[in-house]
Design a protein around this motif. Structure first.
Motif: not given
Length: 437
Positions: A211-221, A420-437
């Motif tokens: 279940e990792y990709q469903n619980t951690h990747v797309a659904h993690s900031d 670099y990882f901090a930048d990637l995490n920030q962009r990912w979190a911002d994208a999740r906020a845009t896309v929504g759950e």
């Protein structure tokens, strides 16, 4: 030519998907793949430019002997993803083709003929959910791959290494031993060709959780946190390069040459899917060595003392919804999976549930690796991760952001791993906020 290529970036993915939305099939209802006897001419489009004039001609002869009313013609595309995306803006994209990564699941019915329900096809084939949408299956894997690292056993033994690394730190220590005690390049990135860097994303199963990709990747900031998969895997790639354990100039790497380099022992290790094993074994023999010189190890990460490796389908054979000879196209897909021997010969796991296990994965058996089939995204969430990827403009399945990672690690770009990882995490979190759950 590799068995598996991905397109090179989110921009390409988004552009292709946007372009593909505009076109569609015009097949009439009732023109199903199981209507009538297999007959007529079919064009099969493949990415295997290296064997289309040899091995595939043997397939043609065998298939046409079984189905004398069918004539098979092949088209091999060098840049499969790019060229097929252009073709699919028309109705002329062969009769059988490989589902490109630029087509999202909700677009499957626009371009491909349904092959049957998930439960029905799941009685015969592995991982049918990977090419399914709303309980309809649209493609069958040409082979099933697992993930790990291909390596030259003779080089590793010459470096005094006797045990498989179980952690990223142990792996780095082993590469350092290769550097200290042999003349081989410890790790080869294949940076210049780009697509081999995408292979790093295919090891999520090493976390041991279907279940990792469903619980951690797309659904993690924070997918690039130290204890999450992309932080572990991309972090290891960064550390390998930063420690000077890869080739001196990654901009000069060459995929075809890399097979000879690893086969001959000039390179020790590369992270690639199991499809690469047979190609490296052949390269070892061509260099005067033995296929036994080539080993395959799991990603250096254990859960509760056990290695895990993801299994996933390779490209999927599908039928063009506009095909005039769908029964013949369907016959080819079923025959290719069941009778051609392609998966076994390529060192892959059979797409058939009762298919043979390849000898090339004997190293995994010895290491008691547990295979993990990742659980598909739940209904309604099939495109969620892709939507986040596109919004973040991080080509998670490609090579662009990993090439930048390599550049930072070797001092050719500003920053360090943490920034670099901090930048990637920030962009990912911002994208999740845009896309929504």
């Amino acid at each position: 030519m590799a068995t598996k290529h991905r397109i090179t970036g989110v921009a390409a993915t988004a552009a292709a998907a946007l372009a593909l939305t505009a076109c569609g099939g015009d097949a009439e209802p009732g023109q199903a793949a199981d209507d009538g006897e297999p007959a007529g001419e079919i064009t099969v489009i493949t990415q295997r430019t290296d064997i289309v004039d040899t091995v595939f001609q043997d397939y043609k002869a065998q298939f046409e002997e079984l189905y004398p009313d069918v004539t098979v013609t092949f088209e091999a595309l060098t840049d499969y993803e790019g060229e097929i995306a252009v073709r699919m803006n028309t109705a002329d994209y062969g009769d059988v083709l490989l589902i490109p990564t630029s087509v999202t699941k909700d677009q499957y019915a626009t371009f491909f003929e349904p092959l049957g329900g998930v439960d029905e096809l799941g009685e015969t084939y592995r991982l049918v959910e990977e090419a399914a949408y709303e309980d309809e299956v649209y493609g069958v894997s040409i082979t099933v791959n697992t993930q790990g690292l291909v390596y030259n056993k003779k080089v590793w033994e010459s470096a005094g290494i006797t045990d498989l690394p179980t952690t990223p730190d142990e792996f780095l220590d082993d590469l350092q031993a290769v550097a200290d005690h042999t003349d081989a390049v410890p790790y080869y990135t294949n940076y210049a060709d780009g697509w081999p860097l995408s292979q790093w994303d295919g090891n999520r199963g090493a976390m041991g959780d279907p279940e990792y990709q469903n619980t951690h990747v797309a659904h993690s900031d924070t997918p690039w946190a130290d204890d999450q998969w992309h932080g572990i895997s991309d972090g290891l790639l960064y550390d390998v390069v930063a420690a000077g354990l890869s080739e001196n100039d990654p901009t000069t790497t060459n995929w075809e040459e890399s097979k000879t380099l690893l086969g001959s022992g000039q390179v020790a290790t590369m992270l690639l899917g199991s499809w690469a094993i047979t190609q490296m074994q052949q390269a070892a023999e061509d260099a005067g060595g033995s296929a036994d010189d080539i080993g395959y190890m799991p990603f250096p990460h254990q859960v509760d003392g056990t290695f895990h490796a993801q299994v996933a389908g390779d490209y999927k054979n599908a039928i063009n919804v506009n095909s005039d000879n769908k029964a013949a196209a369907r016959a080819w897909i079923d025959w290719f999976a069941a009778e051609s021997g392609y998966a076994y010969d390529e060192g892959g796991i059979s797409p058939l549930l009762d298919g043979p296990t390849p000898e090339t994965l004997g190293d995994f058996d010895a290491a008691e690796v547990e295979y993990v089939e990742m659980t598909p995204a739940p209904a309604g969430q099939e495109a969620y991760e892709t939507d986040v990827v596109n919004a973040a403009e991080i080509d998670l399945y490609g090579n662009i952001y990993r090439q930048k990672l390599v550049d930072i690690a070797r001092g050719a770009a500003d920053g360090d791993k943490e920034s670099y990882f901090a930048d990637l995490n920030q962009r990912w979190a911002d994208a999740r906020a845009t896309v929504g759950e």
